[in-house]
Design a protein around this motif. Structure first.
Motif, mmCIF file in Angstrom:
data_model
loop_
_atom_site.group_PDB
_atom_site.id
_atom_site.type_symbol
_atom_site.label_atom_id
_atom_site.label_comp_id
_atom_site.label_asym_id
_atom_site.label_seq_id
_atom_site.Cartn_x
_atom_site.Cartn_y
_atom_site.Cartn_z
ATOM 1 N N LEU A 152 0.834 -1.197 0.000
ATOM 2 C CA LEU A 152 0.000 0.000 0.000
ATOM 3 C C LEU A 152 0.871 1.251 0.000
ATOM 4 O O LEU A 152 1.973 1.258 0.543
ATOM 5 N N ILE A 153 0.345 2.310 -0.596
ATOM 6 C CA ILE A 153 0.951 3.644 -0.510
ATOM 7 C C ILE A 153 0.006 4.518 0.288
ATOM 8 O O ILE A 153 -1.196 4.576 0.007
ATOM 9 N N LEU A 154 0.556 5.201 1.268
ATOM 10 C CA LEU A 154 -0.205 6.146 2.077
ATOM 11 C C LEU A 154 0.353 7.547 1.867
ATOM 12 O O LEU A 154 1.565 7.741 1.809
ATOM 13 N N SER B 89 1.220 5.677 14.117
ATOM 14 C CA SER B 89 -0.046 6.382 13.879
ATOM 15 C C SER B 89 -0.465 6.274 12.420
ATOM 16 O O SER B 89 -1.650 6.142 12.107
ATOM 17 N N ALA B 90 0.527 6.330 11.517
ATOM 18 C CA ALA B 90 0.230 6.191 10.099
ATOM 19 C C ALA B 90 -0.375 4.827 9.806
ATOM 20 O O ALA B 90 -1.360 4.710 9.078
ATOM 21 N N LEU B 91 0.214 3.772 10.388
ATOM 22 C CA LEU B 91 -0.300 2.423 10.180
ATOM 23 C C LEU B 91 -1.728 2.298 10.705
ATOM 24 O O LEU B 91 -2.591 1.700 10.053
ATOM 25 N N ALA B 92 -1.982 2.884 11.870
ATOM 26 C CA ALA B 92 -3.317 2.809 12.457
ATOM 27 C C ALA B 92 -4.360 3.526 11.604
ATOM 28 O O ALA B 92 -5.556 3.215 11.675
ATOM 29 N N SER B 93 -3.921 4.470 10.792
ATOM 30 C CA SER B 93 -4.859 5.234 9.958
ATOM 31 C C SER B 93 -5.274 4.480 8.696
ATOM 32 O O SER B 93 -6.201 4.910 7.999
ATOM 33 N N ILE B 94 -4.606 3.375 8.392
ATOM 34 C CA ILE B 94 -4.909 2.612 7.176
ATOM 35 C C ILE B 94 -6.063 1.660 7.468
ATOM 36 O O ILE B 94 -5.900 0.617 8.104
ATOM 37 N N THR B 95 -7.241 2.017 7.031
ATOM 38 C CA THR B 95 -8.456 1.234 7.237
ATOM 39 C C THR B 95 -9.237 1.196 5.924
ATOM 40 O O THR B 95 -8.962 1.977 5.006
ATOM 41 N N PRO B 96 -10.235 0.313 5.820
ATOM 42 C CA PRO B 96 -11.050 0.331 4.600
ATOM 43 C C PRO B 96 -11.662 1.698 4.321
ATOM 44 O O PRO B 96 -11.791 2.105 3.165
ATOM 45 N N ALA B 97 -12.001 2.436 5.376
ATOM 46 C CA ALA B 97 -12.658 3.735 5.189
ATOM 47 C C ALA B 97 -11.720 4.796 4.632
ATOM 48 O O ALA B 97 -12.176 5.776 4.041
ATOM 49 N N SER B 98 -10.397 4.618 4.804
ATOM 50 C CA SER B 98 -9.466 5.647 4.345
ATOM 51 C C SER B 98 -8.847 5.323 2.983
ATOM 52 O O SER B 98 -7.914 5.992 2.546
ATOM 53 N N LYS C 249 -2.015 12.047 -7.281
ATOM 54 C CA LYS C 249 -2.909 12.969 -6.575
ATOM 55 C C LYS C 249 -3.622 12.283 -5.415
ATOM 56 O O LYS C 249 -4.778 12.583 -5.106
ATOM 57 N N LEU C 250 -2.915 11.383 -4.751
ATOM 58 C CA LEU C 250 -3.480 10.699 -3.595
ATOM 59 C C LEU C 250 -3.734 11.714 -2.478
ATOM 60 O O LEU C 250 -2.816 12.409 -2.054
ATOM 61 N N PRO C 251 -4.978 11.832 -1.992
ATOM 62 C CA PRO C 251 -5.272 12.830 -0.960
ATOM 63 C C PRO C 251 -4.546 12.540 0.352
ATOM 64 O O PRO C 251 -4.266 11.379 0.679
ATOM 65 N N ALA C 252 -4.248 13.577 1.091
ATOM 66 C CA ALA C 252 -3.574 13.429 2.386
ATOM 67 C C ALA C 252 -4.401 12.542 3.313
ATOM 68 O O ALA C 252 -5.629 12.668 3.395
ATOM 69 N N GLY C 253 -3.732 11.606 3.981
ATOM 70 C CA GLY C 253 -4.391 10.721 4.927
ATOM 71 C C GLY C 253 -5.060 9.519 4.300
ATOM 72 O O GLY C 253 -5.611 8.675 5.021
#
Length: 236
Positions: A66-68, A78-87, A221-225
């Motif tokens: 994945l690219i975040l 914290s970055a890893l925790a932010s990776i969810t289906p919703a994001s 153009k991947l949005p922040a977060g």
């Protein structure tokens, strides 16, 4: 009402497969409960209808990378925790089924410059992990740096040829203006603080940094977060 039982047990009873096959079907996203995909073999069911989707394969899901678009001052945990289906970024949705298993055992592989935002890589694929561990310093990284100040005459050419600042010989870089306040830099294995040194050497002060590309993989153009899957056609 029937007694609750594990989804894997219900599937075994319905289709006559082995326990391992049932787990692989479920973990692969091939099983629905009341019409919704459930990819957890331990999920408890009662009277809900359970179905095996057409084309189901009892195979372990392919590991993913994945690219975040990681925010500045966000640590790796914290970055890893932010990776969810919703994001997941909707505009980068290729139709790949998003499974819970895709968020397990992810490793952060590409350290950002301190204070920088931008492209970060998380992977559970040993091939990607090996490449970014062994060859990370060989991959060109591209950063967009917001600056203030007035560049000294011939500053871009001096940066491209190599420049010394306060007795420190700085690396040669590819650089160009994106607009009047942002410079693009491309170089391999940038050391911490190197962009501040490069900017200072030509009379500029950096305000922010964002990584746009690592090797052959661009954030676009991947949005922040938000995050996206790395496709099979992309190569670091």
């Amino acid at each position: 009402m029937t007694e609750p039982q594990r989804l894997s047990r219900r599937l075994i009873e319905q289709v006559g497969c082995s326990r391992r096959e049932a787990e692989l079907y479920i973990e692969g996203g091939w099983v629905t409960v009341a019409g919704e995909v459930v990819d957890v073999p331990q999920f408890m069911v009662q009277d809900q209808p359970v179905a095996l989707l057409e084309g189901a394969k009892a195979e372990a899901p392919e590991p993913v990378t994945l690219i975040l678009h990681q925010g500045a001052q966000v640590d790796d945990r914290s970055a890893l925790a932010s990776i969810t289906p919703a994001s997941q970024a909707a505009e980068f949705d290729t139709g790949k089924r998003v499974l819970k298993g895709h968020f397990r055992r992810l490793q952060c592989l590409a350290p950002l410059q301190p204070g920088a935002s931008g492209l970060q890589v998380f992977s559970q694929d040993w091939r990607t992990t090996r490449k970014l561990t062994v060859e990370f310093n060989k991959l060109e990284q591209e950063y967009l740096v917001e600056v203030t100040g007035t560049m000294r005459d011939g500053g871009l050419e001096r940066l491209k040829r190599g420049i010394t600042h306060k007795g420190v010989e700085l690396p040669r870089v590819k650089c160009s203006w994106q607009n009047e306040t942002h410079l693009r830099f491309a170089l391999k294995a940038p050391e911490a603080g190197v962009f501040a040194q490069l900017c200072a050497a030509v009379g500029l002060t950096p305000l922010s940094m964002r990584r746009l590309r690592l090797g052959g993989v661009s954030m676009g153009k991947l949005p922040a977060g938000q995050w996206r899957y790395v496709t099979a056609q992309e190569r670091f």
